[in-house]
Design an enzyme around this catalytic site. Structure first.
Site, PDB file in Angstrom:
ATOM      1  N   TYR A 118      -0.797   6.348  -9.717  1.00  0.00           N
ATOM      2  CA  TYR A 118      -0.820   5.578  -8.475  1.00  0.00           C
ATOM      3  C   TYR A 118      -1.946   4.543  -8.548  1.00  0.00           C
ATOM      4  O   TYR A 118      -3.103   4.879  -8.774  1.00  0.00           O
ATOM      5  CB  TYR A 118      -1.001   6.518  -7.284  1.00  0.00           C
ATOM      6  CG  TYR A 118      -1.266   5.786  -6.002  1.00  0.00           C
ATOM      7  CD1 TYR A 118      -0.293   4.957  -5.450  1.00  0.00           C
ATOM      8  CD2 TYR A 118      -2.483   5.897  -5.357  1.00  0.00           C
ATOM      9  CE1 TYR A 118      -0.550   4.256  -4.281  1.00  0.00           C
ATOM     10  CE2 TYR A 118      -2.738   5.210  -4.186  1.00  0.00           C
ATOM     11  CZ  TYR A 118      -1.773   4.385  -3.654  1.00  0.00           C
ATOM     12  OH  TYR A 118      -2.036   3.693  -2.513  1.00  0.00           O
ATOM     13  N   ASP A 191      -1.821  15.583  -9.456  1.00  0.00           N
ATOM     14  CA  ASP A 191      -1.346  14.849  -8.283  1.00  0.00           C
ATOM     15  C   ASP A 191       0.170  15.053  -8.263  1.00  0.00           C
ATOM     16  O   ASP A 191       0.901  14.495  -9.070  1.00  0.00           O
ATOM     17  CB  ASP A 191      -1.709  13.361  -8.387  1.00  0.00           C
ATOM     18  CG  ASP A 191      -1.269  12.568  -7.151  1.00  0.00           C
ATOM     19  OD1 ASP A 191      -0.363  13.027  -6.437  1.00  0.00           O
ATOM     20  OD2 ASP A 191      -1.816  11.478  -6.925  1.00  0.00           O
ATOM     21  N   LYS A 216       3.185  11.124   2.272  1.00  0.00           N
ATOM     22  CA  LYS A 216       4.483  10.925   1.630  1.00  0.00           C
ATOM     23  C   LYS A 216       5.440  12.064   2.010  1.00  0.00           C
ATOM     24  O   LYS A 216       5.734  12.223   3.172  1.00  0.00           O
ATOM     25  CB  LYS A 216       4.279  10.775   0.122  1.00  0.00           C
ATOM     26  CG  LYS A 216       3.101   9.857  -0.268  1.00  0.00           C
ATOM     27  CD  LYS A 216       3.296   8.397   0.101  1.00  0.00           C
ATOM     28  CE  LYS A 216       2.037   7.548  -0.048  1.00  0.00           C
ATOM     29  NZ  LYS A 216       1.391   7.576  -1.365  1.00  0.00           N
TER      30      LYS A 216
HETATM   31  C1  LIG Z   1       0.128   7.254  -1.884  1.00  0.00           C
HETATM   32  C2  LIG Z   1      -0.411   8.024  -3.020  1.00  0.00           C
HETATM   33  C3  LIG Z   1      -1.755   8.387  -3.092  1.00  0.00           C
HETATM   34  C4  LIG Z   1      -2.764   7.938  -2.038  1.00  0.00           C
HETATM   35  O1  LIG Z   1      -2.527   8.554  -0.810  1.00  0.00           O
HETATM   36  P1  LIG Z   1      -2.840   7.882   0.624  1.00  0.00           P
HETATM   37  O2  LIG Z   1      -2.333   8.907   1.579  1.00  0.00           O
HETATM   38  O3  LIG Z   1      -2.109   6.571   0.675  1.00  0.00           O
HETATM   39  O4  LIG Z   1      -4.309   7.685   0.708  1.00  0.00           O
HETATM   40  C5  LIG Z   1      -2.165   9.161  -4.153  1.00  0.00           C
HETATM   41  N1  LIG Z   1      -1.310   9.538  -5.130  1.00  0.00           N
HETATM   42  C6  LIG Z   1      -0.022   9.189  -5.112  1.00  0.00           C
HETATM   43  C7  LIG Z   1       0.886   9.639  -6.209  1.00  0.00           C
HETATM   44  C8  LIG Z   1       0.489   8.421  -4.061  1.00  0.00           C
HETATM   45  O5  LIG Z   1       1.784   8.063  -4.044  1.00  0.00           O
END
Ligand SMILES: *Cc1c(COP(=O)(O)O)cnc(C)c1O
Length: 395
Positions: A118, A191, A216
């Site tokens: 990301y 992640d 998400k």
């Molecule tokens: C969106 C995202 C983030 C960051 O998260 P936020 O809630 O926007 O701060 C981190 N890792 C991945 C894979 C993401 O899609």
């Protein structure tokens, strides 16, 4: 007022049955009913501070909501249960969760991160590392040999994995990477935002920590920004992360926590529907002459397919990318013509999104200019396919 007190025996029996129920049932119920009024929807707890007893203690277990709060303790226990962890912490965003991990590292610690990840997190890690004297090395996402040689080269504190990784959905073998890391004394964070706990359980594959942008899939409705970290077991590094949240203060607000509990109720349904749609869309796009590559781990042609099939259960997720034979101009034209797919950043919502990633990421992006990223939602497949057909066929 109706009487009929719930018998203690009934409550005990209910608790025993619920303890054995699957995490899916737990999230559908938003955890355990603990209120005397037996509300079937969880209460919202806005309190920032809590009353002390005469003896100075805290009979309600909470002191101040930057430290802990009933506003998010149910949420944390559900997330912990979903990932099979021992503890969880929610944050004001996914980036705040990632930042707590960086803050838990010490100057001179070494961090090994994937090349594709990301974009916002990648930039922040490198910038933070420069400012605070962390050492960062990168590996090509699916290259276990590269991970092994980086780990052999120097002592490493943390191996960071993102799988499937933005925006090409490269896959890292979590099990194999964790074995390598642990052999070299490194901790592993995954992640798992894109896979969600529905499709992948990194802790059971050996990871020490899981990170989610709860903005998400966990929330799923484009109305909350939140993050979470889940630990497999307690330890010094986890305590440093907890300390970072308490003191740096990136806690989640009560209303966001409440909305997130509500979003979580349909997590399993949403992720399965999005995954099913995404696979069908990936197949349909692969058959089009205007599309040169479809990047989706669910397709046998994807380099990470076999590993993904092993470590993802019940689907390959709702994220896919397509590259267009007509280059950047065609990609942008398709994005401009889509109507059901909304042109927006973010992912994992009930509605479908399309994004020209290279222009969002800007200079220095690793993302090809002919690529569109699709976050597939839960709309009926026919509507999504018709929208794509119309936009791609137009000239
Ligand atoms: C969106 C995202 C983030 C960051 O998260 P936020 O809630 O926007 O701060 C981190 N890792 C991945 C894979 C993401 O899609």
């Amino acid at each position: 007022m109706l009487t009929g007190k719930p018998g203690t025996d009934d409550r005990t029996r209910e608790r025993k049955i619920m303890e054995k129920a699957s995490p899916e049932t737990w999230v559908v119920h938003s955890g355990e009913i603990t209120q005397a009024t037996r509300d079937l929807a969880p209460p919202l707890h806005p309190a920032s501070t809590f009353e002390r007893a005469e003896n100075g203690g805290y009979p309600g277990k909470h002191m101040y909501s930057r430290i802990s709060s009933p506003a998010y303790e149910t949420l944390e226990s559900l997330l912990s249960r979903l990932e099979g962890g021992c503890d969880a912490q929610v944050f004001a965003s996914g980036m705040a969760a990632g930042s707590a991990v960086l803050q838990a590292l010490r100057a001179e610690d070494r961090l090994v991160v994937p090349r594709a990840m990301y974009w916002g997190m990648r930039n922040w890690i490198h910038r933070f590392a420069d400012d605070f004297k962390l050492e960062v090395a990168s590996y090509p996402n699916s290259d276990l040999d590269a991970i092994a040689s980086l780990l052999e080269e120097k002592p490493t504190k943390l191996l960071w994995i993102e799988t499937p990784a933005n925006p090409t959905w490269e896959v890292t073998d979590i099990d194999a990477a964790c074995s390598l890391a642990h052999r070299h004394g490194a901790l592993v964070l995954v992640d798992s935002t894109v896979a969600s706990p529905v499709l992948s359980q990194p802790l059971s594959l050996g990871a020490d920590f899981v990170l989610h942008s709860a903005t998400k899939y966990l929330n799923g409705h484009s109305d909350v920004v939140a993050g979470a970290l889940i630990a497999k077991c307690d330890g010094e590094f986890w305590q440093r992360i907890r300390f970072a949240r308490t003191h740096a203060g990136a806690v989640l607000g009560p209303f966001e926590a409440w909305l997130l509990l509500r979003g979580l109720r349909t997590l399993f349904l949403r992720v399965r529907a999005a995954s099913d749609n995404a696979l069908r869309i990936a197949e349909a796009l692969s058959a089009r002459p205007e599309v040169s590559h479809v990047l989706y781990p669910g397709l046998p042609t994807h380099s990470g397919h076999l590993v993904a099939a092993r470590q993802m259960k019940g689907g390959f997720g709702g994220m896919l990318s397509a590259r267009f034979a007509g280059g950047e101009a065609k990609a942008r034209d398709v994005a401009a013509r889509l109507k059901v797919f909304k042109r927006a950043t973010s992912l994992g919502s009930v509605e479908s999104f399309v994004e020209h990633r290279a222009s969002i990421e800007g200079p220095g992006t690793l993302c090809p200019a002919d690529l569109l990223r699709f976050s597939v939602g839960i709309e009926p497949l026919a509507d999504l396919l018709a929208d794509l057909d119309r936009a791609i066929a137009a000239r």
